[in-house]
Motif scaffolding. Structure first.
Motif, PDB file in Angstrom:
ATOM      1  N   PHE A  80     -10.370  -4.777   7.596  1.00 52.64           N
ATOM      2  CA  PHE A  80      -9.886  -3.396   7.711  1.00 52.64           C
ATOM      3  C   PHE A  80      -9.461  -2.850   6.360  1.00 52.64           C
ATOM      4  O   PHE A  80      -9.852  -1.746   5.971  1.00 52.64           O
ATOM      5  CB  PHE A  80      -8.717  -3.317   8.702  1.00 52.64           C
ATOM      6  CG  PHE A  80      -8.112  -1.947   8.774  1.00 52.64           C
ATOM      7  CD1 PHE A  80      -8.700  -0.962   9.545  1.00 52.64           C
ATOM      8  CD2 PHE A  80      -6.971  -1.638   8.052  1.00 52.64           C
ATOM      9  CE1 PHE A  80      -8.163   0.302   9.599  1.00 52.64           C
ATOM     10  CE2 PHE A  80      -6.417  -0.377   8.100  1.00 52.64           C
ATOM     11  CZ  PHE A  80      -7.012   0.600   8.877  1.00 52.64           C
ATOM     12  N   TRP A  81      -8.654  -3.617   5.619  1.00 58.02           N
ATOM     13  CA  TRP A  81      -8.140  -3.098   4.349  1.00 58.02           C
ATOM     14  C   TRP A  81      -9.215  -3.062   3.276  1.00 58.02           C
ATOM     15  O   TRP A  81      -9.134  -2.236   2.346  1.00 58.02           O
ATOM     16  CB  TRP A  81      -6.905  -3.870   3.915  1.00 58.02           C
ATOM     17  CG  TRP A  81      -5.747  -3.549   4.809  1.00 58.02           C
ATOM     18  CD1 TRP A  81      -5.166  -4.384   5.710  1.00 58.02           C
ATOM     19  CD2 TRP A  81      -5.098  -2.288   4.943  1.00 58.02           C
ATOM     20  NE1 TRP A  81      -4.174  -3.708   6.391  1.00 58.02           N
ATOM     21  CE2 TRP A  81      -4.109  -2.427   5.934  1.00 58.02           C
ATOM     22  CE3 TRP A  81      -5.240  -1.053   4.328  1.00 58.02           C
ATOM     23  CZ2 TRP A  81      -3.271  -1.385   6.315  1.00 58.02           C
ATOM     24  CZ3 TRP A  81      -4.406  -0.014   4.709  1.00 58.02           C
ATOM     25  CH2 TRP A  81      -3.434  -0.175   5.682  1.00 58.02           C
ATOM     26  N   THR A  82     -10.235  -3.895   3.402  1.00 55.65           N
ATOM     27  CA  THR A  82     -11.371  -3.777   2.493  1.00 55.65           C
ATOM     28  C   THR A  82     -12.103  -2.468   2.740  1.00 55.65           C
ATOM     29  O   THR A  82     -12.434  -1.734   1.802  1.00 55.65           O
ATOM     30  CB  THR A  82     -12.333  -4.966   2.673  1.00 55.65           C
ATOM     31  OG1 THR A  82     -11.636  -6.177   2.372  1.00 55.65           O
ATOM     32  CG2 THR A  82     -13.546  -4.835   1.776  1.00 55.65           C
ATOM     33  N   LEU A  83     -12.338  -2.162   4.018  1.00 57.00           N
ATOM     34  CA  LEU A  83     -12.991  -0.888   4.353  1.00 57.00           C
ATOM     35  C   LEU A  83     -12.130   0.304   3.962  1.00 57.00           C
ATOM     36  O   LEU A  83     -12.631   1.316   3.471  1.00 57.00           O
ATOM     37  CB  LEU A  83     -13.314  -0.844   5.853  1.00 57.00           C
ATOM     38  CG  LEU A  83     -14.398  -1.817   6.324  1.00 57.00           C
ATOM     39  CD1 LEU A  83     -14.511  -1.789   7.837  1.00 57.00           C
ATOM     40  CD2 LEU A  83     -15.727  -1.509   5.666  1.00 57.00           C
ATOM     41  N   ALA A  84     -10.815   0.184   4.182  1.00 55.52           N
ATOM     42  CA  ALA A  84      -9.904   1.274   3.813  1.00 55.52           C
ATOM     43  C   ALA A  84      -9.939   1.526   2.309  1.00 55.52           C
ATOM     44  O   ALA A  84      -9.876   2.674   1.859  1.00 55.52           O
ATOM     45  CB  ALA A  84      -8.487   0.947   4.270  1.00 55.52           C
ATOM     46  N   TRP A 119      -9.568   5.527   2.744  1.00 57.22           N
ATOM     47  CA  TRP A 119      -8.836   6.002   3.914  1.00 57.22           C
ATOM     48  C   TRP A 119      -7.372   6.164   3.550  1.00 57.22           C
ATOM     49  O   TRP A 119      -6.820   5.408   2.756  1.00 57.22           O
ATOM     50  CB  TRP A 119      -8.933   5.004   5.067  1.00 57.22           C
ATOM     51  CG  TRP A 119     -10.326   4.846   5.620  1.00 57.22           C
ATOM     52  CD1 TRP A 119     -11.392   5.666   5.416  1.00 57.22           C
ATOM     53  CD2 TRP A 119     -10.789   3.783   6.436  1.00 57.22           C
ATOM     54  NE1 TRP A 119     -12.493   5.187   6.066  1.00 57.22           N
ATOM     55  CE2 TRP A 119     -12.146   4.029   6.703  1.00 57.22           C
ATOM     56  CE3 TRP A 119     -10.197   2.656   6.972  1.00 57.22           C
ATOM     57  CZ2 TRP A 119     -12.908   3.184   7.490  1.00 57.22           C
ATOM     58  CZ3 TRP A 119     -10.958   1.824   7.748  1.00 57.22           C
ATOM     59  CH2 TRP A 119     -12.307   2.085   8.005  1.00 57.22           C
ATOM     60  N   SER A 120      -6.734   7.131   4.169  1.00 56.33           N
ATOM     61  CA  SER A 120      -5.304   7.305   3.945  1.00 56.33           C
ATOM     62  C   SER A 120      -4.659   7.763   5.246  1.00 56.33           C
ATOM     63  O   SER A 120      -5.308   8.354   6.105  1.00 56.33           O
ATOM     64  CB  SER A 120      -5.040   8.314   2.831  1.00 56.33           C
ATOM     65  OG  SER A 120      -5.515   9.592   3.203  1.00 56.33           O
ATOM     66  N   LEU A 121      -3.392   7.463   5.367  1.00 57.47           N
ATOM     67  CA  LEU A 121      -2.616   7.860   6.534  1.00 57.47           C
ATOM     68  C   LEU A 121      -1.553   8.850   6.093  1.00 57.47           C
ATOM     69  O   LEU A 121      -0.887   8.637   5.077  1.00 57.47           O
ATOM     70  CB  LEU A 121      -1.942   6.647   7.181  1.00 57.47           C
ATOM     71  CG  LEU A 121      -2.854   5.574   7.746  1.00 57.47           C
ATOM     72  CD1 LEU A 121      -2.021   4.376   8.182  1.00 57.47           C
ATOM     73  CD2 LEU A 121      -3.630   6.119   8.920  1.00 57.47           C
ATOM     74  N   LYS A 122      -1.384   9.899   6.843  1.00 61.96           N
ATOM     75  CA  LYS A 122      -0.331  10.867   6.557  1.00 61.96           C
ATOM     76  C   LYS A 122       0.817  10.591   7.522  1.00 61.96           C
ATOM     77  O   LYS A 122       0.826  11.051   8.659  1.00 61.96           O
ATOM     78  CB  LYS A 122      -0.845  12.298   6.748  1.00 61.96           C
ATOM     79  CG  LYS A 122      -2.079  12.630   5.946  1.00 61.96           C
ATOM     80  CD  LYS A 122      -1.804  12.602   4.461  1.00 61.96           C
ATOM     81  CE  LYS A 122      -3.050  13.024   3.707  1.00 61.96           C
ATOM     82  NZ  LYS A 122      -3.187  12.421   2.431  1.00 61.96           N
ATOM     83  N   LEU A 123       1.764   9.785   7.066  1.00 57.58           N
ATOM     84  CA  LEU A 123       2.913   9.414   7.876  1.00 57.58           C
ATOM     85  C   LEU A 123       4.167  10.018   7.271  1.00 57.58           C
ATOM     86  O   LEU A 123       4.204  10.363   6.094  1.00 57.58           O
ATOM     87  CB  LEU A 123       3.052   7.892   7.952  1.00 57.58           C
ATOM     88  CG  LEU A 123       1.862   7.127   8.527  1.00 57.58           C
ATOM     89  CD1 LEU A 123       2.077   5.638   8.364  1.00 57.58           C
ATOM     90  CD2 LEU A 123       1.670   7.480   9.990  1.00 57.58           C
ATOM     91  N   PHE A 124       5.208  10.127   8.079  1.00 61.12           N
ATOM     92  CA  PHE A 124       6.458  10.636   7.537  1.00 61.12           C
ATOM     93  C   PHE A 124       7.083   9.571   6.632  1.00 61.12           C
ATOM     94  O   PHE A 124       6.803   8.382   6.739  1.00 61.12           O
ATOM     95  CB  PHE A 124       7.401  11.080   8.651  1.00 61.12           C
ATOM     96  CG  PHE A 124       7.753   9.998   9.635  1.00 61.12           C
ATOM     97  CD1 PHE A 124       8.948   9.306   9.516  1.00 61.12           C
ATOM     98  CD2 PHE A 124       6.904   9.681  10.689  1.00 61.12           C
ATOM     99  CE1 PHE A 124       9.285   8.313  10.409  1.00 61.12           C
ATOM    100  CE2 PHE A 124       7.233   8.686  11.587  1.00 61.12           C
ATOM    101  CZ  PHE A 124       8.425   7.994  11.441  1.00 61.12           C
TER     102      PHE A 124
END
Length: 144
Positions: A61-65, A70-75
């Motif tokens: 997963f983190w290789t693909l990310a 890929w990025s996550l928009k979290l608080f």
């Protein structure tokens, strides 16, 4: 012609580096049997296939990310939870490795600190925490 040669060289170097790092990780996890020892320490040996699957899926997963940005928009406060979980994972992995190699007892014995082993471990933990907090709070802000 020169541009194509540069691309081929970058691809070969990238694949070689990835192969070296991946081989090192696999050797670390299999030869030293860190994950089985960690499962044994935590008393959850029956979940060993889940642990192994989690490590494999996490790596993929983190290789693909990383490849696909890929990025996550979290608080902002979610970083506390993610940081605690990541810290628990790294700490447990280090504990498993330490148990496999018996690093700290040998280290304490050579320093003639066997009676102070708990304090030695706490000093290492507090140093790691302090260094991480300094990096996150001070150093990273200086880089911006």
């Amino acid at each position: 012609m020169a541009v194509e040669l540069q691309w081929v060289l970058m691809i070969v170097i990238g694949l070689a580096g990835g192969l070296a790092v991946g081989s090192g990780l696999v050797a670390f996890l299999t030869v030293l049997q860190v994950i089985p020892r960690l499962a044994q320490i935590s008393g959850s040996y029956r979940y060993l296939p889940w642990y192994e699957g989690a490590v494999i899926l996490g790596a993929v997963f983190w290789t693909l990310a990383d490849f696909f940005h890929w990025s996550l928009k979290l608080f902002e406060l979610s970083t506390i939870v993610i940081g605690l979980l990541a810290g628990c994972f790294v700490g447990m992995l280090a504990a498993g490795l330490t148990e496999v190699l018996n690093v700290f007892p040998i280290f304490a014995k050579r320093l003639r600190m066997s009676a102070l082993l708990v304090w030695l471990l706490m000093a290492i933990v507090m140093g790691k925490i302090t260094g991480s907090l300094f990096d996150w709070i001070v150093y990273q802000r200086l880089l911006k």
